[in-house]
Scaffold this active site. Structure first.
Site, PDB file in Angstrom:
ATOM      1  N   CYS A  15       0.741  -1.211   0.070  1.00 56.68           N
ATOM      2  CA  CYS A  15       0.011   0.075   0.066  1.00 56.68           C
ATOM      3  C   CYS A  15       0.802   1.152  -0.035  1.00 56.68           C
ATOM      4  O   CYS A  15       1.580   1.491   1.201  1.00 56.68           O
ATOM      5  CB  CYS A  15      -0.809  -0.076   1.271  1.00 56.68           C
ATOM      6  SG  CYS A  15      -1.788   1.383   1.628  1.00 56.68           S
ATOM      7  N   CYS A  17       0.038   3.629   2.474  1.00 55.58           N
ATOM      8  CA  CYS A  17       0.718   3.232   4.065  1.00 55.58           C
ATOM      9  C   CYS A  17       2.030   3.529   4.320  1.00 55.58           C
ATOM     10  O   CYS A  17       2.695   3.956   5.494  1.00 55.58           O
ATOM     11  CB  CYS A  17       0.492   1.728   4.310  1.00 55.58           C
ATOM     12  SG  CYS A  17      -1.333   0.998   3.957  1.00 55.58           S
TER      13      CYS A  17
END
Length: 148
Positions: free
Chosen positions: A66, A69
């Site tokens: 991600c 993230c």
């Protein structure tokens, strides 16, 4: 046997061993400064951390694939330094601990959940720049203080 993590004191560069699951807040063995508390956890270890913590716990549910993230990582590290002694940040890789994300009702990453006295007091889905992350955390904490 309790797992330990190594935290280097930002004030004096002393390496300190701190149990992953513990109450209280870590202080440097050399200069006694509050240490930034950023760790990783999985499964029941996370429950123990949240239940035993005497400071607020921000749980970062993330995944290595991600992009947002990964952009949050430096902000969370900075936040752990700024809020040493008052905040513990725990990173949970949802790919390694899918039962945690299922139990917490996580449907997207990054998701950040802040707990105080074992209760959820705030939830944020999606990445935030550091100033907005600080503001979100302060609002959640203030709201909990007024209602708790």
């Amino acid at each position: 046997m309790t797992a330990n993590q190594r935290i280097v004191c930002p004030s004096c560069d002393t390496a300190n061993r701190v149990p992953v699951v513990t109450s209280g807040k870590p202080r440097c063995a050399s200069c006694h400064a509050d240490l930034p508390w950023l760790t990783e956890a999985m499964g029941t270890e996370l429950d123990d951390i949240i239940d035993r913590s005497t400071v607020s716990v921000l749980v970062d549910l993330w995944a290595p694939w991600c992009g947002p993230c990964r952009t949050m990582a430096p902000a969370l590290e900075e936040l752990s330094n700024e809020r040493a002694g008052t905040l513990r940040i725990v990173k949970v890789d949802v790919d390694q601990a899918p039962e945690v994300s299922a139990r917490l009702g996580v449907q997207g990453v990054p998701t950040m959940i802040v707990f105080d006295d074992g209760a959820e007091i705030g939830r944020q889905v999606g990445a935030l720049p550091l100033p907005q992350l600080r503001a979100w955390l302060d609002v959640a904490k203030d709201r909990a203080d007024r209602t708790g």
